[in-house]
Scaffold this active site. Structure first.
Site, PDB file in Angstrom:
ATOM      1  N   ARG A 170      13.993  20.678  67.905  1.00 20.62           N
ATOM      2  CA  ARG A 170      15.254  20.006  67.566  1.00 20.62           C
ATOM      3  C   ARG A 170      16.461  20.930  67.590  1.00 20.62           C
ATOM      4  NH1 ARG A 170      13.647  15.453  63.164  1.00 20.62           N
ATOM      5  NH2 ARG A 170      11.966  14.536  64.360  1.00 20.62           N
ATOM      6  N   ASP A 182      25.905   9.557  52.503  1.00 24.18           N
ATOM      7  CA  ASP A 182      24.851  10.296  53.199  1.00 24.18           C
ATOM      8  C   ASP A 182      25.404  11.657  53.617  1.00 24.18           C
ATOM      9  OD1 ASP A 182      22.000   9.379  54.461  1.00 24.18           O
ATOM     10  OD2 ASP A 182      22.914  10.963  55.666  1.00 24.18           O
TER      11      ASP A 182
HETATM   12  C1  LIG Z   1      14.843   8.249  55.277  1.00 21.46           C
HETATM   13  S1  LIG Z   1      16.567   8.070  55.022  1.00 21.46           S
HETATM   14  C2  LIG Z   1      16.552   6.912  53.662  1.00 21.46           C
HETATM   15  C3  LIG Z   1      17.534   5.793  53.865  1.00 21.46           C
HETATM   16  C4  LIG Z   1      17.489   4.684  52.796  1.00 21.46           C
HETATM   17  N1  LIG Z   1      17.764   5.207  51.480  1.00 21.46           N
HETATM   18  C5  LIG Z   1      16.179   3.947  52.826  1.00 21.46           C
HETATM   19  O1  LIG Z   1      15.363   4.100  51.916  1.00 21.46           O
HETATM   20  O2  LIG Z   1      15.957   3.202  53.782  1.00 21.46           O
HETATM   21  C6  LIG Z   1      16.970   9.624  54.218  1.00 21.46           C
HETATM   22  C7  LIG Z   1      18.446   9.952  54.285  1.00 21.46           C
HETATM   23  O3  LIG Z   1      18.725  11.008  53.362  1.00 21.46           O
HETATM   24  C8  LIG Z   1      19.787  11.776  53.912  1.00 21.46           C
HETATM   25  N2  LIG Z   1      19.838  13.083  53.248  1.00 21.46           N
HETATM   26  C9  LIG Z   1      19.009  14.137  53.415  1.00 21.46           C
HETATM   27  N3  LIG Z   1      19.421  15.174  52.674  1.00 21.46           N
HETATM   28  C10 LIG Z   1      20.530  14.771  52.001  1.00 21.46           C
HETATM   29  C11 LIG Z   1      21.413  15.395  51.071  1.00 21.46           C
HETATM   30  N4  LIG Z   1      21.235  16.661  50.666  1.00 21.46           N
HETATM   31  N5  LIG Z   1      22.458  14.675  50.608  1.00 21.46           N
HETATM   32  C12 LIG Z   1      22.647  13.403  51.006  1.00 21.46           C
HETATM   33  N6  LIG Z   1      21.848  12.752  51.875  1.00 21.46           N
HETATM   34  C13 LIG Z   1      20.790  13.432  52.366  1.00 21.46           C
HETATM   35  C14 LIG Z   1      19.452  11.837  55.388  1.00 21.46           C
HETATM   36  O4  LIG Z   1      20.593  12.146  56.180  1.00 21.46           O
HETATM   37  C15 LIG Z   1      18.896  10.432  55.650  1.00 21.46           C
HETATM   38  O5  LIG Z   1      19.878   9.588  56.167  1.00 21.46           O
END
Ligand SMILES: C[S@@+](CC[C@H](N)C(=O)[O-])C[C@H]1O[C@@H](n2cnc3c(N)ncnc32)[C@H](O)[C@@H]1O
Length: 294
Positions: A44, A153
């Protein structure tokens, strides 16, 4: 020395450079990667090494740490390493409990103020926030109220997609057909959330480790932080939960993903048993667990 393989011209990531990159990403975003993730980093981030015309991952690490554009590049690397998977009406049993059991409690608790704020923390491309807004609208309990659904996010691209509010078929894999008919419109670019639901939702870029910026969300009556903490190490989970606790109003609810819990993370919340789910609540007489006031 150029750390590129002769076969495919892809930069090769050595174990010691992997560990440096992994720790940098962990410090910045809380994400935890085990040793098996070396090839994921190589795949990636390899394109970035090439795009920046760097000699290898060792130079990429130095670029991230010391270049004037390093901070922006850390964001770029995190865009590439996060899991963005999400869809409307994910974990339906929990949403049913939220709609049938928690929204009536919140309507009662906030009757005098006429205000409701729900935060989708780690909202990815916005489906979770719009789902919550649809549930609030359908409940009919908050007409004439000041309702805010905040979605945040770490990924700017996800936030831009969320603001656009236009989705493809994969986002609708568990959306009931009657909801799709009532709250979405077909447009040439995709299927768009209707305006009255979009107007309830506000999206912003936010790193959940950043306590100061998290304060910009204001007070939330309920927080959905689902399928985010599973990707974090324990220290970062604690930090995020601490921040969410601070943002919640006393008596406010925290919803986690189905495989997530606060076991070994925090004892500050009460567990609430609903008919189909377990959720967490900030105690009404909340004090911080270090003994100071909230
Ligand atoms: C798997 S998605 C979950 C989306 C939604 N909450 C759901 O359950 O369908 C995880 C998200 O967490 C975000 N994320 C990861 N690290 C983060 C951080 N330190 N602060 C904010 N968001 C974060 C990622 O960019 C990603 O969009």
């Amino acid at each position: 020395m150029k750390a590129f393989s002769s076969s495919d011209d892809q930069p090769r990531l050595r174990a010691d450079d992997f560990r440096l990159l992994r720790d940098l990403v962990n410090d910045h975003a809380g994400l935890h990667f085990d040793d098996g993730s070396l090839y994921l980093f190589e795949r990636r981030l390899g394109e970035r090494v090439a795009a920046l015309e760097l000699g290898g991952f060792d130079e990429y690490y130095k670029y991230l740490r010391f270049n004037a554009r390093g901070k922006a590049e850390i964001e770029e690397s995190i865009e590439r390493l996060t899991t963005k998977e999400t869809y409307f009406f994910r974990q339906e049993y929990q949403l049913r409990s939220f709609a049938n059991e928690l929204l009536p409690r919140l309507a009662e608790a906030n009757r005098d103020s006429g205000q409701l704020t729900v935060w989708s923390a780690g909202c990815s491309t916005g489906e979770e926030a719009y789902t919550v807004a649809i549930l609030i609208a359908r409940s009919g309990l908050f007409q004439g109220w000041n309702v805010r659904v905040v979605g945040s996010d770490i990924s700017r691209r996800n936030v831009a997609t969320a603001r656009r509010g236009t989705y493809r078929a994969a986002s609708f894999r568990t959306t009931p057909p009657e909801i799709r008919r009532e709250y979405f419109v077909e447009e040439p670019e995709g299927v768009r959330v209707v305006e009255r639901i979009r107007a309830m939702c506000h999206f912003g870029q936010l790193n959940l480790l950043d306590r100061t910026r998290a304060a910009l969300v204001g007070r939330a009556d309920a927080v959905f932080c689902r399928n985010v903490l599973i990707y974090f190490d324990m220290r970062s989970r604690k930090k995020v939960i601490d921040n969410l606790y601070d943002r919640l109003t006393p008596g406010g609810f925290l919803m986690l993903g189905h495989s997530e819990s606060l076991l070994n993370v925090s004892t500050a919340f009460e567990l609430v048993h609903l008919s189909e789910d377990l959720v967490y609540r900030k105690p009404l007489a909340a004090r911080r667990w270090d003994g100071s006031s909230p």
